[in-house]
Motif scaffolding. Structure first.
Motif, mmCIF file in Angstrom:
data_model
loop_
_atom_site.group_PDB
_atom_site.id
_atom_site.type_symbol
_atom_site.label_atom_id
_atom_site.label_comp_id
_atom_site.label_asym_id
_atom_site.label_seq_id
_atom_site.Cartn_x
_atom_site.Cartn_y
_atom_site.Cartn_z
ATOM 1 N N THR A 74 -41.763 -44.929 84.320
ATOM 2 C CA THR A 74 -42.541 -44.454 83.177
ATOM 3 C C THR A 74 -41.919 -45.032 81.919
ATOM 4 N N VAL A 75 -42.718 -45.658 81.066
ATOM 5 C CA VAL A 75 -42.205 -46.194 79.808
ATOM 6 C C VAL A 75 -41.985 -45.029 78.843
ATOM 7 N N LEU A 76 -40.753 -44.876 78.378
ATOM 8 C CA LEU A 76 -40.391 -43.806 77.453
ATOM 9 C C LEU A 76 -40.479 -44.241 75.998
ATOM 10 N N PHE A 77 -40.225 -45.539 75.751
ATOM 11 C CA PHE A 77 -40.149 -46.041 74.372
ATOM 12 C C PHE A 77 -40.282 -47.551 74.408
ATOM 13 N N ALA A 78 -40.902 -48.111 73.372
ATOM 14 C CA ALA A 78 -40.974 -49.562 73.244
ATOM 15 C C ALA A 78 -41.125 -49.940 71.777
ATOM 16 N N ASP A 86 -38.067 -44.612 82.431
ATOM 17 C CA ASP A 86 -37.507 -43.646 83.374
ATOM 18 C C ASP A 86 -37.646 -44.288 84.745
ATOM 19 N N LYS A 87 -36.527 -44.802 85.260
ATOM 20 C CA LYS A 87 -36.538 -45.529 86.531
ATOM 21 C C LYS A 87 -36.565 -44.552 87.701
ATOM 22 N N PRO A 88 -37.430 -44.806 88.678
ATOM 23 C CA PRO A 88 -37.431 -43.933 89.853
ATOM 24 C C PRO A 88 -36.318 -44.312 90.815
ATOM 25 N N PRO A 89 -35.968 -43.444 91.756
ATOM 26 C CA PRO A 89 -35.053 -43.855 92.815
ATOM 27 C C PRO A 89 -35.731 -44.884 93.707
ATOM 28 N N ASP A 124 -27.855 -47.965 89.706
ATOM 29 C CA ASP A 124 -27.944 -48.222 91.135
ATOM 30 C C ASP A 124 -29.386 -48.065 91.605
ATOM 31 N N ARG A 125 -29.728 -48.768 92.656
ATOM 32 C CA ARG A 125 -31.082 -48.703 93.211
ATOM 33 C C ARG A 125 -31.505 -47.258 93.489
ATOM 34 N N LEU A 126 -30.595 -46.438 93.983
ATOM 35 C CA LEU A 126 -30.939 -45.070 94.355
ATOM 36 C C LEU A 126 -30.890 -44.092 93.182
ATOM 37 N N THR A 127 -30.313 -44.499 92.065
ATOM 38 C CA THR A 127 -30.177 -43.627 90.902
ATOM 39 C C THR A 127 -31.432 -43.689 90.043
ATOM 40 N N SER A 128 -31.891 -42.551 89.576
ATOM 41 C CA SER A 128 -33.063 -42.493 88.706
ATOM 42 C C SER A 128 -32.631 -42.216 87.267
ATOM 43 N N GLY A 129 -33.583 -42.391 86.340
ATOM 44 C CA GLY A 129 -33.322 -41.994 84.960
ATOM 45 C C GLY A 129 -33.462 -43.103 83.943
ATOM 46 N N ARG A 252 -29.371 -37.559 94.697
ATOM 47 C CA ARG A 252 -29.534 -36.573 93.624
ATOM 48 C C ARG A 252 -28.602 -36.912 92.460
ATOM 49 N N LEU A 253 -28.850 -38.071 91.886
ATOM 50 C CA LEU A 253 -28.095 -38.523 90.718
ATOM 51 C C LEU A 253 -29.091 -39.080 89.716
ATOM 52 N N ARG A 254 -29.059 -38.548 88.490
ATOM 53 C CA ARG A 254 -30.062 -38.914 87.487
ATOM 54 C C ARG A 254 -29.400 -39.195 86.150
#
Length: 279
Positions: A74-78, A86-89, A124-129, A252-254
């Motif tokens: 999801t684009v938060l700002f540009a 907001d990067k997904p896992p 990391d690939r598995l980390t979101s946020g 479960r790391l964000r």
């Protein structure tokens, strides 16, 4: 981007090579910059032409189709310099060698139609946020220096597997971490790079982390070392192998927030995502 004489294709950057002997006939090559090269920068090199000296050249790599990663950012700002998502896992920030098209970088380049989009830091690939990306090569260096000089504040939240072993006040954890070539796991041990991580308990199984340094898997390794590995981790304490299309266990790391003083405007930049709904 670089001194490449041709744009990215489908969001994937061209690659540089130095040709010797003859120009290969396997694909098209464009002349790169070289003071004594016989071909001008940006010239399409004739296939099979003999070269009397080394010739820098650029080409579009052959990148096969990839099975889709079924998660979107999801684009938060540009603005003209930055795009923050907001990067997904499960979706890599940049190419990891096996995935090139299914990355945040390539997807953003295609969406915005811009070749210069590059993440300014790693998730990391598995980390979101929160993931902050540069849109312009002209301003990128100043933002990169912020991260290199540790002038960026990052806040993460993790849900751990087991009891939290730290208290509710911020605690600085200093550990030497080592990453050996060919191994996925990072270890704690003498001779490693010193890392610094602030931690505090925020719930029965949840902690917040503020990394000062930026070592590979830093938060994951530190929490594992302290007896509270992160729920869903595929590498700590047990390396389960790398399956890029196994979406059954979410880490479960964000990355909840990133903030810094903008080097161009001087304004405070602060980007946040909603707290994770892990239950």
């Amino acid at each position: 981007m670089s001194d490449a004489p041709l744009p990215a294709r489908e969001g994937i950057s061209p690659q540089r090579v130095v040709l010797r002997g003859v120009v290969p006939t396997d694909r098209e090559y464009w002349a790169g910059a070289a003071g004594d090269a016989p071909y001008r920068w940006g010239t399409l090199l004739p296939a099979g032409a003999e070269l009397d000296r080394p010739q820098p050249a650029w080409f579009h790599p052959d990148v096969p189709a990839e099975a889709p990663i079924p998660f979107g950012y999801t684009v938060l700002f540009a603005d003209e310099d930055l795009v923050v998502v907001d990067k997904p896992p499960f979706l890599p920030s940049t190419s990891n060698g096996r995935l090139v098209r299914e990355t945040v970088q390539t997807r953003l380049r295609v969406e915005f139609g811009e070749d210069d989009i590059v993440p300014l830091h790693r998730l990391d690939r598995l980390t979101s946020g929160v993931l902050v990306c540069s849109r312009r090569a002209a301003t990128r260096g100043a933002y990169q220096r912020l991260f290199q000089e540790r002038r960026v504040n990052k806040l993460y939240r993790a849900r751990v597997d087991g009891e939290v072993t730290i208290g509710g006040d911020w605690q600085l954890v200093v550990l030497p971490l080592r990453k050996r070539r060919g191994e996925r796991q990072v270890t704690v041990g003498d001779g490693g790079v010193e890392t610094r991580t602030w931690l505090r308990r925020v719930g029965d199984r949840e902690v917040e982390a503020r990394p000062v340094t930026g070592h590979t898997h830093q938060i994951r390794v530190v929490l594992h070392h302290l007896g509270m590995p992160i729920d869903g981790d595929d590498t700590y304490p047990v390396d389960r192998g790398l399956d890029l299309y196994d979406f059954t266990r979410e880490l479960r790391l964000r990355a909840g927030a990133v903030s810094f003083d903008d080097p161009h405007s001087g304004r405070r930049r602060a980007f946040h995502v909603a707290a994770p709904g892990w239950g």
